[in-house]
Scaffold this motif. Structure first.
Motif, PDB file in Angstrom:
ATOM      1  N   ALA A 219      53.050  34.619  42.825  1.00  0.00           N
ATOM      2  CA  ALA A 219      52.741  35.265  44.156  1.00  0.00           C
ATOM      3  C   ALA A 219      51.793  36.522  43.610  1.00  0.00           C
ATOM      4  N   GLU A 220      52.423  37.276  42.758  1.00  0.00           N
ATOM      5  CA  GLU A 220      51.880  38.501  42.250  1.00  0.00           C
ATOM      6  C   GLU A 220      50.433  38.240  41.487  1.00  0.00           C
ATOM      7  N   ALA A 221      50.506  37.229  40.817  1.00  0.00           N
ATOM      8  CA  ALA A 221      49.340  36.755  39.884  1.00  0.00           C
ATOM      9  C   ALA A 221      48.306  36.504  41.239  1.00  0.00           C
ATOM     10  N   GLY A 222      48.516  35.789  42.179  1.00  0.00           N
ATOM     11  CA  GLY A 222      47.643  35.221  43.265  1.00  0.00           C
ATOM     12  C   GLY A 222      47.068  36.544  44.109  1.00  0.00           C
ATOM     13  N   ARG A 223      47.812  37.453  44.187  1.00  0.00           N
ATOM     14  CA  ARG A 223      47.576  38.743  44.870  1.00  0.00           C
ATOM     15  C   ARG A 223      46.402  39.476  44.007  1.00  0.00           C
ATOM     16  N   ARG A 224      46.544  39.427  42.534  1.00  0.00           N
ATOM     17  CA  ARG A 224      45.662  40.201  41.819  1.00  0.00           C
ATOM     18  C   ARG A 224      44.613  39.415  41.787  1.00  0.00           C
ATOM     19  N   ASP A 225      44.677  37.992  41.712  1.00  0.00           N
ATOM     20  CA  ASP A 225      43.186  37.200  41.644  1.00  0.00           C
ATOM     21  C   ASP A 225      42.484  37.590  42.828  1.00  0.00           C
ATOM     22  N   VAL A 226      43.176  37.710  44.209  1.00  0.00           N
ATOM     23  CA  VAL A 226      42.269  37.723  45.290  1.00  0.00           C
ATOM     24  C   VAL A 226      41.812  39.175  45.356  1.00  0.00           C
ATOM     25  N   GLU A 227      42.322  40.195  44.904  1.00  0.00           N
ATOM     26  CA  GLU A 227      41.978  41.487  44.671  1.00  0.00           C
ATOM     27  C   GLU A 227      40.631  41.479  43.719  1.00  0.00           C
ATOM     28  N   VAL A 228      40.837  40.802  42.806  1.00  0.00           N
ATOM     29  CA  VAL A 228      39.753  40.770  41.763  1.00  0.00           C
ATOM     30  C   VAL A 228      38.307  40.154  42.668  1.00  0.00           C
ATOM     31  N   GLU A 229      38.709  38.863  43.306  1.00  0.00           N
ATOM     32  CA  GLU A 229      37.608  38.256  44.074  1.00  0.00           C
ATOM     33  C   GLU A 229      36.886  39.055  45.043  1.00  0.00           C
ATOM     34  N   ILE A 230      37.961  39.596  45.779  1.00  0.00           N
ATOM     35  CA  ILE A 230      37.130  40.694  46.853  1.00  0.00           C
ATOM     36  C   ILE A 230      36.402  41.838  46.207  1.00  0.00           C
ATOM     37  N   THR A 231      36.642  42.333  45.169  1.00  0.00           N
ATOM     38  CA  THR A 231      36.262  43.473  44.463  1.00  0.00           C
ATOM     39  C   THR A 231      34.884  42.759  44.057  1.00  0.00           C
ATOM     40  N   GLU A 232      34.844  41.442  43.347  1.00  0.00           N
ATOM     41  CA  GLU A 232      33.634  40.984  43.041  1.00  0.00           C
ATOM     42  C   GLU A 232      32.598  40.702  44.316  1.00  0.00           C
ATOM     43  N   GLU A 233      33.115  40.224  45.230  1.00  0.00           N
ATOM     44  CA  GLU A 233      32.123  40.023  46.445  1.00  0.00           C
ATOM     45  C   GLU A 233      31.629  41.135  47.000  1.00  0.00           C
ATOM     46  N   THR A 234      32.392  42.118  47.440  1.00  0.00           N
ATOM     47  CA  THR A 234      31.867  43.201  47.990  1.00  0.00           C
ATOM     48  C   THR A 234      30.974  44.145  46.984  1.00  0.00           C
ATOM     49  N   GLY A 235      31.303  44.247  45.792  1.00  0.00           N
ATOM     50  CA  GLY A 235      30.803  45.103  44.921  1.00  0.00           C
ATOM     51  C   GLY A 235      30.620  46.506  44.970  1.00  0.00           C
ATOM     52  N   PRO A 236      29.383  47.073  45.206  1.00  0.00           N
ATOM     53  CA  PRO A 236      29.198  48.452  45.593  1.00  0.00           C
ATOM     54  C   PRO A 236      29.423  48.884  46.954  1.00  0.00           C
ATOM     55  N   HIS A 237      29.648  47.755  47.733  1.00  0.00           N
ATOM     56  CA  HIS A 237      29.783  48.035  49.230  1.00  0.00           C
ATOM     57  C   HIS A 237      31.090  48.734  49.506  1.00  0.00           C
ATOM     58  N   ARG A 238      31.145  49.626  50.591  1.00  0.00           N
ATOM     59  CA  ARG A 238      32.252  50.399  50.783  1.00  0.00           C
ATOM     60  C   ARG A 238      32.251  50.394  52.154  1.00  0.00           C
ATOM     61  N   THR A 239      33.605  50.682  52.793  1.00  0.00           N
ATOM     62  CA  THR A 239      33.730  50.602  54.273  1.00  0.00           C
ATOM     63  C   THR A 239      33.152  52.130  54.826  1.00  0.00           C
ATOM     64  N   PRO A 240      32.596  52.142  55.942  1.00  0.00           N
ATOM     65  CA  PRO A 240      32.142  53.276  56.664  1.00  0.00           C
ATOM     66  C   PRO A 240      33.100  54.157  56.637  1.00  0.00           C
ATOM     67  N   SER A 241      32.923  55.516  56.588  1.00  0.00           N
ATOM     68  CA  SER A 241      33.929  56.480  56.700  1.00  0.00           C
ATOM     69  C   SER A 241      33.748  56.787  58.311  1.00  0.00           C
ATOM     70  N   THR A 242      35.076  57.632  58.677  1.00  0.00           N
ATOM     71  CA  THR A 242      35.150  57.951  60.195  1.00  0.00           C
ATOM     72  C   THR A 242      34.161  58.785  60.646  1.00  0.00           C
ATOM     73  N   ALA A 243      33.526  59.528  59.747  1.00  0.00           N
ATOM     74  CA  ALA A 243      32.532  60.528  60.094  1.00  0.00           C
ATOM     75  C   ALA A 243      31.162  59.714  60.553  1.00  0.00           C
ATOM     76  N   VAL A 244      30.868  58.819  59.887  1.00  0.00           N
ATOM     77  CA  VAL A 244      29.909  57.848  60.196  1.00  0.00           C
ATOM     78  C   VAL A 244      29.982  57.197  61.692  1.00  0.00           C
ATOM     79  N   THR A 245      31.093  56.686  61.778  1.00  0.00           N
ATOM     80  CA  THR A 245      31.569  56.165  63.120  1.00  0.00           C
ATOM     81  C   THR A 245      31.384  56.981  64.064  1.00  0.00           C
ATOM     82  N   ALA A 246      31.863  58.039  63.830  1.00  0.00           N
ATOM     83  CA  ALA A 246      31.850  59.283  65.137  1.00  0.00           C
ATOM     84  C   ALA A 246      30.266  59.467  65.535  1.00  0.00           C
ATOM     85  N   THR A 247      29.425  59.683  64.467  1.00  0.00           N
ATOM     86  CA  THR A 247      28.204  59.992  64.944  1.00  0.00           C
ATOM     87  C   THR A 247      27.394  58.816  65.663  1.00  0.00           C
TER      88      THR A 247
END
Length: 95
Positions: free
Chosen positions: A53-81
């Motif tokens: 289960a731990e190995a699976g979680r690590r694999d998923v984290e790597v996949e998510i990081t590879e798919e999202t790449g440099p994209h980051r979630t917007p900060s709350t300041a951007v949402t407020a504006t």
């Protein structure tokens, strides 16, 4: 010989058929296990499950990081504006 008239089904005040519970035969209770459990074998099996289960979680984290790449979630300041610019959230607009 004439067939006997069937008894009308009982209905509710709104004209729907009344529900009648169906009686079923009781199910036998499961048998008690006769053998004992070896604690060490069980510990080994559960440990293997945990490591997998731990190995699976690590694999998923790597996949998510590879798919999202440099994209980051917007900060709350951007949402407020953006809410200020549009006049509020969708929930406020519909109410």
């Amino acid at each position: 010989p004439e067939p006997e008239p069937e008894a009308p089904e009982p209905v509710t005040a709104k004209g729907l058929p009344k529900r009648t519970p169906k009686i079923t035969t009781p199910v036998e209770a499961p048998r008690q296990r006769s053998g004992s459990v070896d604690a060490e074998v069980l510990r080994r099996r559960l440990g293997g499950f945990r490591r997998g289960a731990e190995a699976g979680r690590r694999d998923v984290e790597v996949e998510i990081t590879e798919e999202t790449g440099p994209h980051r979630t917007p900060s709350t300041a951007v949402t407020a504006t953006s809410e200020e610019a549009t006049g509020g959230t969708v929930e406020e607009a519909t109410s």
